[in-house]
Design a protein around this motif. Structure first.
Motif, mmCIF file in Angstrom:
data_model
loop_
_atom_site.group_PDB
_atom_site.id
_atom_site.type_symbol
_atom_site.label_atom_id
_atom_site.label_comp_id
_atom_site.label_asym_id
_atom_site.label_seq_id
_atom_site.Cartn_x
_atom_site.Cartn_y
_atom_site.Cartn_z
ATOM 1 N N UNK A 158 42.566 42.170 50.343
ATOM 2 C CA UNK A 158 42.120 43.555 50.173
ATOM 3 C C UNK A 158 43.254 44.417 49.632
ATOM 4 N N UNK A 159 44.477 44.182 50.131
ATOM 5 C CA UNK A 159 45.631 44.941 49.637
ATOM 6 C C UNK A 159 45.905 44.634 48.167
ATOM 7 N N UNK A 209 44.948 45.960 42.127
ATOM 8 C CA UNK A 209 44.136 45.702 40.938
ATOM 9 C C UNK A 209 43.314 46.943 40.547
ATOM 10 N N UNK A 210 42.815 47.646 41.542
ATOM 11 C CA UNK A 210 42.027 48.856 41.273
ATOM 12 C C UNK A 210 42.844 49.859 40.463
ATOM 13 N N UNK A 211 44.081 50.072 40.915
ATOM 14 C CA UNK A 211 44.964 50.999 40.204
ATOM 15 C C UNK A 211 45.307 50.451 38.816
ATOM 16 N N UNK A 212 45.574 49.120 38.734
ATOM 17 C CA UNK A 212 45.947 48.508 37.459
ATOM 18 C C UNK A 212 44.852 48.676 36.410
ATOM 19 N N UNK A 213 43.615 48.416 36.784
ATOM 20 C CA UNK A 213 42.542 48.469 35.786
ATOM 21 C C UNK A 213 42.183 49.910 35.406
ATOM 22 N N UNK A 214 42.393 50.854 36.322
ATOM 23 C CA UNK A 214 42.248 52.250 35.917
ATOM 24 C C UNK A 214 43.309 52.603 34.887
ATOM 25 N N UNK A 215 44.544 52.120 35.106
ATOM 26 C CA UNK A 215 45.650 52.385 34.181
ATOM 27 C C UNK A 215 45.414 51.707 32.831
ATOM 28 N N UNK A 216 44.824 50.498 32.864
ATOM 29 C CA UNK A 216 44.558 49.774 31.621
ATOM 30 C C UNK A 216 43.310 50.280 30.900
ATOM 31 N N UNK A 272 37.069 47.568 43.760
ATOM 32 C CA UNK A 272 36.734 48.404 44.914
ATOM 33 C C UNK A 272 35.686 47.709 45.782
ATOM 34 N N UNK A 273 34.688 47.089 45.118
ATOM 35 C CA UNK A 273 33.690 46.321 45.867
ATOM 36 C C UNK A 273 34.328 45.125 46.568
ATOM 37 N N UNK A 277 36.251 42.043 51.438
ATOM 38 C CA UNK A 277 37.322 41.445 52.247
ATOM 39 C C UNK A 277 37.432 42.127 53.604
ATOM 40 N N UNK A 278 37.300 43.441 53.612
ATOM 41 C CA UNK A 278 37.339 44.141 54.901
ATOM 42 C C UNK A 278 36.137 43.742 55.761
ATOM 43 N N UNK A 279 34.989 43.541 55.097
ATOM 44 C CA UNK A 279 33.818 43.062 55.830
ATOM 45 C C UNK A 279 34.049 41.677 56.401
ATOM 46 N N UNK A 280 34.676 40.792 55.612
ATOM 47 C CA UNK A 280 34.992 39.444 56.102
ATOM 48 C C UNK A 280 35.946 39.512 57.286
ATOM 49 N N UNK A 281 36.909 40.405 57.207
ATOM 50 C CA UNK A 281 37.858 40.585 58.327
ATOM 51 C C UNK A 281 37.111 40.977 59.609
#
Length: 361
Positions: free
Chosen positions: A43-44, A49-56, A66-67, A72-76
């Motif tokens: 998740x971290x 990746x979320x920030x990276x793809x917004x930047x790209x 984001x999904x 991953x948080x749901x799996x946790x």
């Protein structure tokens, strides 16, 4: 996106490396704690990746990540609530879907499909050939189908500039790290299993001392070395007095406590160079290199006194403990069995003379 290999789901118990059930053992608790850490780590990574793809300049992939974070948080949470299978399946679902969406949106050369390779060792290790082969073939069919779709449609939302090269490099580094972590995980699993098997084969399960077979092996090595140096060797055979009465009066659980307590005394009073074993039942045997008959008798006397001083009780009722000893010298021309026979005769002399004493033979 996380490695599926370290959190392997399977509808059937894994053959070579069984996934432990939560709460069934210390190993089981450790495994599922590790699975939770994998989910949080993934998740971290997807936050990055979320920030990276917004930047790209790729909002669709940013929202995909984001999904993924939510999955991953749901799996946790599922694993934390002991819904282990559901949690692991959710992790695998994330990897499969994320790999497909990333490859279709950005293109095959982005390297999203690298994560699917991690399923191969996970499937093979966690399942017998009956299940592994069809699962690997299904994965191959999915992989080739994804490759065909990417080649046919091309990148649906290509990244501008060197975006694809940046993403491919990042994926390559992450997958290399995941394969290294996967190899380390299974190597540690193998070493733990080997160590457990070695202990089962060489140590007495109750006392932790050498078992009879391993004593013969270690003693053989010691005597071979001693024959070259000519140093004295002594053998001590000891037996807990009236042990049957302890079992009859206080139960076998108390008998086990007595055996463990006596084994502890022996381990403390004898040297690291001495070869100690639970010989059978309530008998213990020690081979003492660089020890004369006289010094071995002195050691046996110290052990005798220490055992007599052991405080052990059954619901407030003291359980008296004493031991009898047979001590002999191992001559250079002796074989081990002849020395054991002499020690056994000396032990019986101690028993016949009133017990709780050491006799040389």
């Amino acid at each position: 996106m996380a490695s599926p290999a370290s959190t392997t789901p399977t509808a059937h118990p894994p053959r070579p490396f069984a996934v432990p059930q939560r709460g069934s053992s210390v190993a089981g608790k450790a495994y599922w704690a590790m699975a939770q850490r994998v989910a949080l780590t993934a998740a971290a990574i997807d936050c990055g990746y979320f920030v990276l793809f917004l930047w790209l300049g790729s909002p669709p992939l940013a929202w995909v990540n984001l999904a993924s974070i939510a999955m991953y948080l749901g799996a946790y949470q599922l694993i934390q609530r002991r819904r282990n299978t559901a949690g692991i399946l959710l992790i695998w679902l994330e990897v499969i879907v994320h790999s497909a969406l990333g490859s279709l949106l950005v293109g095959w050369d982005s390297g999203f499909h690298y994560y699917l390779w991690l399923f191969i060792p996970a499937i093979v290790i966690a399942n017998s050939g009956r299940y592994a082969a069809p699962m690997v073939l299904a994965l191959l069919a999915y992989y080739l189908g994804l490759r065909f779709a990417c080649d046919h449609w091309g990148a649906l939302a290509p990244l501008p500039g060197k975006g694809q090269q940046i993403v491919n490099t990042l994926h390559t580094c992450l997958v290399f790290g995941m394969f290294a972590a996967l190899a380390a995980f299974y190597r540690r699993t193998i070493l733990i299993a080997e160590n457990r098997l070695l202990k089962q084969a060489t140590l007495d399960g109750l006392t932790g001392l050498n078992n009879r077979a391993h004593f013969h092996t270690l003693a053989g090595h010691t005597l071979t070395r001693i024959q070259r140096t000519g140093e004295p060797v002594a053998l001590v055979l000891c037996d807990i007095d009236h042990f049957k009465q302890v079992n009859d009066r206080h139960g076998h659980a108390m008998g086990d406590r007595v055996l463990v307590a006596v084994a502890g005394v022996l381990a403390r009073k004898l040297r690291e160079s001495d070869v100690i074993a639970r010989w059978g039942g309530e008998e213990f045997l020690a081979l003492m290199p660089a020890s004369s008959l006289e010094s071995a008798l002195e050691v046996a006397e110290r052990i005798r006194v220490a055992v007599e001083q052991v405080e052990i009780s059954d619901q407030g009722t003291p359980v008296p403990l004493t031991m009898s000893f047979g001590v002999t010298r191992v001559a250079g021309s002796d074989d081990l069995q002849a020395a054991i026979v002499r020690a056994d005769k000396a032990l019986y002399q101690s028993k016949n003379s009133g017990r709780n004493r050491a006799t040389a033979g």
